[in-house]
Design an enzyme around this catalytic site. Structure first.
Site, mmCIF file in Angstrom:
data_model
loop_
_atom_site.group_PDB
_atom_site.id
_atom_site.type_symbol
_atom_site.label_atom_id
_atom_site.label_comp_id
_atom_site.label_asym_id
_atom_site.label_seq_id
_atom_site.Cartn_x
_atom_site.Cartn_y
_atom_site.Cartn_z
ATOM 1 N N HIS A 167 -10.138 -5.111 4.650
ATOM 2 C CA HIS A 167 -8.704 -5.044 4.394
ATOM 3 C C HIS A 167 -8.285 -6.298 3.627
ATOM 4 O O HIS A 167 -8.752 -7.402 3.925
ATOM 5 C CB HIS A 167 -7.934 -4.942 5.709
ATOM 6 C CG HIS A 167 -6.481 -4.633 5.535
ATOM 7 N ND1 HIS A 167 -5.550 -5.609 5.240
ATOM 8 C CD2 HIS A 167 -5.801 -3.460 5.577
ATOM 9 C CE1 HIS A 167 -4.354 -5.048 5.120
ATOM 10 N NE2 HIS A 167 -4.477 -3.750 5.319
ATOM 11 N N SER A 191 -3.171 2.104 4.129
ATOM 12 C CA SER A 191 -2.185 1.292 4.834
ATOM 13 C C SER A 191 -2.589 1.175 6.305
ATOM 14 O O SER A 191 -2.532 2.152 7.055
ATOM 15 C CB SER A 191 -0.792 1.927 4.730
ATOM 16 O OG SER A 191 0.113 1.321 5.633
ATOM 17 N N HIS A 218 0.828 -1.201 0.000
ATOM 18 C CA HIS A 218 0.000 0.000 0.000
ATOM 19 C C HIS A 218 0.867 1.258 0.000
ATOM 20 O O HIS A 218 1.037 1.937 1.017
ATOM 21 C CB HIS A 218 -0.945 -0.008 1.204
ATOM 22 C CG HIS A 218 -2.091 -0.945 1.043
ATOM 23 N ND1 HIS A 218 -2.771 -1.508 2.102
ATOM 24 C CD2 HIS A 218 -2.695 -1.429 -0.070
ATOM 25 C CE1 HIS A 218 -3.736 -2.283 1.644
ATOM 26 N NE2 HIS A 218 -3.710 -2.250 0.335
ATOM 27 N N GLU A 244 -5.738 -8.168 3.731
ATOM 28 C CA GLU A 244 -5.207 -9.251 4.573
ATOM 29 C C GLU A 244 -6.337 -10.021 5.247
ATOM 30 O O GLU A 244 -6.290 -11.252 5.362
ATOM 31 C CB GLU A 244 -4.250 -8.687 5.623
ATOM 32 C CG GLU A 244 -3.601 -9.781 6.466
ATOM 33 C CD GLU A 244 -2.739 -9.245 7.589
ATOM 34 O OE1 GLU A 244 -2.698 -9.890 8.650
ATOM 35 O OE2 GLU A 244 -2.112 -8.179 7.405
ATOM 36 N N CYS A 263 2.787 -8.667 13.633
ATOM 37 C CA CYS A 263 4.157 -8.893 13.166
ATOM 38 C C CYS A 263 5.152 -8.007 13.912
ATOM 39 O O CYS A 263 4.806 -6.972 14.484
ATOM 40 C CB CYS A 263 4.251 -8.690 11.656
ATOM 41 S SG CYS A 263 4.489 -6.999 11.130
ATOM 42 N N SER A 284 5.335 0.141 4.520
ATOM 43 C CA SER A 284 5.401 0.131 3.054
ATOM 44 C C SER A 284 5.837 1.474 2.484
ATOM 45 O O SER A 284 5.690 1.726 1.284
ATOM 46 C CB SER A 284 4.039 -0.281 2.464
ATOM 47 O OG SER A 284 2.999 0.520 2.995
#
EC number: 1.17.7.4
Length: 344
Positions: free
Chosen positions: A144, A243, A58, A146, A215, A288
């Site tokens: 989203h 994002s 993104h 993901e 993460c 990103s």
């Protein structure tokens, strides 16, 4: 002795002082770096066009740069012209539902999956819950990519998305003793903990994933912002509006004590008229966002202020995710690596 300036001489102006608290780590994470490399390597090996389903990451700057190299971004596989069905198609770092590679195989397309390994880990955790007979609760944001990809790993109805406290209150499971949860990797650590606490209070038998879902890069960037935000007049986060991890950094900065926090994609988006009289600036970048835009924003402030940069190092990231084997015979030159790092 008083010195008189010539009539055409302007008095020297002094820029106001500004302390810039610069976060480290910031910007590209290993998963983003790997995804961009996959597209660049595929173009080098197979030639243009290389199709990319959804934005590879993104960030508009990165996407436009890859387009200039020969990448073509699409939303669905049926957008690939029949005459190009031998061209590679890359799946984005956010992950895709299982139906997407199945569709690619049915269309005889050659695909390269650039899903971040940490997102793939969440997919495996959700599948493990399901195989143990648990209904899966996914803590994340609706719509989203993901979240769509993670929910698409399992049959319809096997996953329930939990986005808010209200979702926790409304959820009525068939079996409260057979629940497991996973989370979107880019969430706010604090918000996730809050929702998770509410879920555990209602469903104490709910099982956790085998490993942390959020993460390392998300956690590290949020911790750096937390440490640098107190007392900051303005906190800028470099990142795109779509994002998730970048938007979370803006929220973290505000909660941690920044007077004002904004998300910007380029220096041109800085609202100078609203900045006002600031003494301390915080600066970070989502996972990103390329470093060259951080440099661009620092230069924009240096043009207006006498800037002193305080580098706040809160973690050292050494993660490196290798690309798939089929691309490892292609060499990335110094110029390629500069592009991957956002320099062009």
């Amino acid at each position: 002795m008083l010195q008189t300036l010539p009539a055409d001489a302007a008095p020297e102006t002094t820029k106001p002082p500004l302390t810039l608290r610069l976060c480290q780590p910031r910007g590209f994470c290993a998963g983003v770096d790997r995804a961009i490399q996959i597209v660049v390597l595929a173009i080098k090996k197979y030639g243009a066009p290389v199709y990319v389903r959804h934005e590879i990451v993104h960030n508009r700057y990165v996407v436009e740069g890859l387009q200039n190299l020969g990448a073509v971004f699409i939303e669905e596989l049926d957008e690939i012209p029949p005459e190009h069905n031998q061209s590679p198609v890359v799946f984005s770092a956010h992950g895709v539902p299982k139906s997407v590679p199945a569709d690619a195989t049915e269309r005889n397309l050659f695909y390269l999956d650039a899903t971040c390994p940490l997102v793939s880990k969440v997919h495996k955790q959700a599948i493990r819950h399901y195989r143990h007979g648990r209904h899966v609760l996914l803590i994340g944001h609706a719509g989203h990519p993901e979240v769509i990809g993670t929910m698409g790993q399992l049959p319809e109805g096997a996953v329930t998305l939990i986005e808010t406290d209200e979702d926790v209150r409304r959820f009525v499971p068939q079996d409260p003793e057979a629940l497991g949860f996973v989370t979107q990797t880019t969430l706010s650590v604090e918000d996730t903990a809050h929702i998770l606490e509410a879920l555990q209070e209602r469903f104490p038998a709910m099982q956790a994933p085998a490993a942390e879902s959020i993460c390392y890069a998300t956690t590290n960037r949020q911790e750096a912002v937390k440490e640098t935000a107190p007392g900051v007049d303005l906190y800028l986060v470099v990142g795109a509006p779509n994002s998730s991890n970048s938007r979370r950094l803006v929220e973290v900065a505000e909660r941690a004590g920044a007077r004002m926090s904004l998300l910007v994609q380029r220096a041109s988006e800085i609202p100078w008229n609203d900045v006002g009289d600031i003494k301390t600036l915080g600066l970070s970048a989502g996972a990103s966002a390329p470093e060259i835009i951080v440099d661009e924003i620092i230069d924009a402030f240096k043009a207006r202020f006498e800037v002193t940069v305080d580098l706040a190092i809160t973690a050292t990231e050494t993660e490196d995710f290798p690309v798939m084997r089929v691309l490892r015979d292609v060499e990335l030159t110094k110029a390629d690596m500069a592009f991957v790092n956002g320099e062009r």
